[in-house]
Design a protein around this motif. Structure first.
Motif, PDB file in Angstrom:
ATOM      1  N   ASN A   1     -24.889 -14.351  15.283  1.00  0.00           N
ATOM      2  CA  ASN A   1     -25.052 -15.577  14.726  1.00  0.00           C
ATOM      3  C   ASN A   1     -24.144 -16.670  15.249  1.00  0.00           C
ATOM      4  O   ASN A   1     -23.964 -17.929  14.759  1.00  0.00           O
ATOM      5  CB  ASN A   1     -25.333 -15.630  13.274  1.00  0.00           C
ATOM      6  CG  ASN A   1     -26.578 -15.136  12.860  1.00  0.00           C
ATOM      7  OD1 ASN A   1     -27.761 -15.481  13.253  1.00  0.00           O
ATOM      8  ND2 ASN A   1     -26.739 -14.190  11.758  1.00  0.00           N
ATOM      9  N   GLY A   2     -23.279 -16.155  15.932  1.00  0.00           N
ATOM     10  CA  GLY A   2     -22.210 -16.961  16.540  1.00  0.00           C
ATOM     11  C   GLY A   2     -20.918 -17.469  15.501  1.00  0.00           C
ATOM     12  O   GLY A   2     -20.243 -18.428  15.881  1.00  0.00           O
ATOM     13  N   TYR A   3     -20.745 -16.628  14.556  1.00  0.00           N
ATOM     14  CA  TYR A   3     -19.671 -16.978  13.241  1.00  0.00           C
ATOM     15  C   TYR A   3     -18.233 -16.479  14.292  1.00  0.00           C
ATOM     16  O   TYR A   3     -18.390 -15.519  15.166  1.00  0.00           O
ATOM     17  CB  TYR A   3     -19.725 -16.218  12.364  1.00  0.00           C
ATOM     18  CG  TYR A   3     -20.985 -16.837  11.560  1.00  0.00           C
ATOM     19  CD1 TYR A   3     -20.863 -18.148  10.891  1.00  0.00           C
ATOM     20  CD2 TYR A   3     -22.033 -16.239  11.150  1.00  0.00           C
ATOM     21  CE1 TYR A   3     -21.944 -18.634  10.293  1.00  0.00           C
ATOM     22  CE2 TYR A   3     -23.039 -16.412  10.317  1.00  0.00           C
ATOM     23  CZ  TYR A   3     -23.152 -17.763   9.943  1.00  0.00           C
ATOM     24  OH  TYR A   3     -24.027 -18.257   9.263  1.00  0.00           O
ATOM     25  N   LYS A   4     -17.363 -17.083  14.022  1.00  0.00           N
ATOM     26  CA  LYS A   4     -16.081 -16.855  14.577  1.00  0.00           C
ATOM     27  C   LYS A   4     -15.179 -16.119  13.923  1.00  0.00           C
ATOM     28  O   LYS A   4     -14.111 -15.186  14.334  1.00  0.00           O
ATOM     29  CB  LYS A   4     -15.290 -18.071  14.920  1.00  0.00           C
ATOM     30  CG  LYS A   4     -16.129 -18.919  16.129  1.00  0.00           C
ATOM     31  CD  LYS A   4     -15.147 -20.078  16.600  1.00  0.00           C
ATOM     32  CE  LYS A   4     -15.859 -20.812  17.891  1.00  0.00           C
ATOM     33  NZ  LYS A   4     -17.333 -21.102  17.880  1.00  0.00           N
ATOM     34  N   ARG A   5     -15.481 -15.941  12.369  1.00  0.00           N
ATOM     35  CA  ARG A   5     -14.878 -15.092  11.388  1.00  0.00           C
ATOM     36  C   ARG A   5     -15.773 -14.866  10.289  1.00  0.00           C
ATOM     37  O   ARG A   5     -16.581 -15.337  10.003  1.00  0.00           O
ATOM     38  CB  ARG A   5     -13.436 -15.635  11.213  1.00  0.00           C
ATOM     39  CG  ARG A   5     -13.673 -16.983  10.286  1.00  0.00           C
ATOM     40  CD  ARG A   5     -12.341 -17.462   9.920  1.00  0.00           C
ATOM     41  NE  ARG A   5     -12.227 -18.463   8.931  1.00  0.00           N
ATOM     42  CZ  ARG A   5     -11.505 -18.964   7.951  1.00  0.00           C
ATOM     43  NH1 ARG A   5     -10.579 -18.116   7.905  1.00  0.00           N
ATOM     44  NH2 ARG A   5     -11.889 -19.884   7.083  1.00  0.00           N
ATOM     45  N   LEU A   6     -15.337 -13.716   9.695  1.00  0.00           N
ATOM     46  CA  LEU A   6     -16.106 -12.908   8.765  1.00  0.00           C
ATOM     47  C   LEU A   6     -15.096 -12.792   7.406  1.00  0.00           C
ATOM     48  O   LEU A   6     -14.117 -12.130   7.800  1.00  0.00           O
ATOM     49  CB  LEU A   6     -16.821 -11.893   8.886  1.00  0.00           C
ATOM     50  CG  LEU A   6     -17.741 -11.382   7.905  1.00  0.00           C
ATOM     51  CD1 LEU A   6     -18.880 -12.218   7.555  1.00  0.00           C
ATOM     52  CD2 LEU A   6     -18.185  -9.894   8.402  1.00  0.00           C
TER      53      LEU A   6
ATOM     54  N   LEU B   1     -11.867 -11.329   9.181  1.00  0.00           N
ATOM     55  CA  LEU B   1     -11.991 -10.442  10.155  1.00  0.00           C
ATOM     56  C   LEU B   1     -12.464 -11.780  11.365  1.00  0.00           C
ATOM     57  O   LEU B   1     -13.423 -12.165  11.264  1.00  0.00           O
ATOM     58  CB  LEU B   1     -13.190  -9.578  10.222  1.00  0.00           C
ATOM     59  CG  LEU B   1     -13.495  -8.701  11.535  1.00  0.00           C
ATOM     60  CD1 LEU B   1     -12.509  -7.855  11.770  1.00  0.00           C
ATOM     61  CD2 LEU B   1     -14.716  -7.889  11.186  1.00  0.00           C
ATOM     62  N   PRO B   2     -11.577 -11.737  12.164  1.00  0.00           N
ATOM     63  CA  PRO B   2     -11.661 -12.584  13.711  1.00  0.00           C
ATOM     64  C   PRO B   2     -13.065 -11.855  14.441  1.00  0.00           C
ATOM     65  O   PRO B   2     -12.879 -10.499  14.560  1.00  0.00           O
ATOM     66  CB  PRO B   2     -10.577 -12.729  14.348  1.00  0.00           C
ATOM     67  CG  PRO B   2      -9.639 -12.136  13.609  1.00  0.00           C
ATOM     68  CD  PRO B   2     -10.127 -11.138  12.508  1.00  0.00           C
ATOM     69  N   LEU B   3     -13.806 -12.693  14.889  1.00  0.00           N
ATOM     70  CA  LEU B   3     -15.086 -12.075  15.362  1.00  0.00           C
ATOM     71  C   LEU B   3     -15.169 -12.442  16.821  1.00  0.00           C
ATOM     72  O   LEU B   3     -15.847 -11.931  17.557  1.00  0.00           O
ATOM     73  CB  LEU B   3     -16.360 -12.557  14.803  1.00  0.00           C
ATOM     74  CG  LEU B   3     -16.647 -12.163  13.215  1.00  0.00           C
ATOM     75  CD1 LEU B   3     -17.911 -13.129  12.763  1.00  0.00           C
ATOM     76  CD2 LEU B   3     -16.803 -10.648  13.159  1.00  0.00           C
TER      77      LEU B   3
END
Length: 153
Positions: free
Chosen positions: A103-108, A147-149
């Protein structure tokens, strides 16, 4: 372990029961009424709510919530006691991590309780790290993790 992840919105009654069990497992009183309107949550762009089935039995749940365009949050990861120590929780968490990337997220993000040792171990294996040192006034009863994605250049 063979399991099947399904859209939790199609199993709202089961999801409410799992959410109640989850909250009770934290030592907080809860009932199904507290989750009225659940069918409307986790339905936005880049959001989802899942239920895991093992041998046609609801075994656990997890959700992903959008924080902003670059950040999502893993919510309500819960595995029923009969299905713990089987790898189900890790498998469900990995699915959410992959979905967040897709989904293009950069971090969780996620939060947990200090007392949840097995959950903290799972998150550590996945690469989550504490952000409490970065917080001006961390809440001692909650552990905040990220968490960096994407790989930083």
């Amino acid at each position: 372990m063979n399991f099947e992840m399904r859209d939790g919105h199609e199993y709202i009654d089961e999801m409410k029961l799992l959410f109640v069990e989850y909250v009770k497992s934290l030592g907080v009183t809860a009932d199904v009424k507290e989750f009225e309107g659940l069918e409307k949550k986790y339905k936005g762009e880049g959001e989802a709510m899942y239920i895991a089935f093992v041998d046609s039995k609801p075994a656990g749940c997890v959700a992903i919530r959008r924080v902003d365009a670059s950040t999502a949050e893993m919510k309500r990861l819960y595995v029923r006691p009969d299905f713990r120590r089987t790898g189900l929780g890790m498998s469900m968490a990995k699915i959410v991590v992959e979905e967040a990337k897709e989904n293009g997220y950069k971090r969780l993000l996620l939060d947990s309780l200090p007392s949840m040792e097995s959950a903290k171990q799972l998150y550590n294996v996945l690469g989550f790290r504490s952000t409490d040192a970065e917080t001006k006034r961390p809440i001692r009863t909650v552990v905040h993790l990220t968490l960096p994605l994407v790989k930083e250049a």
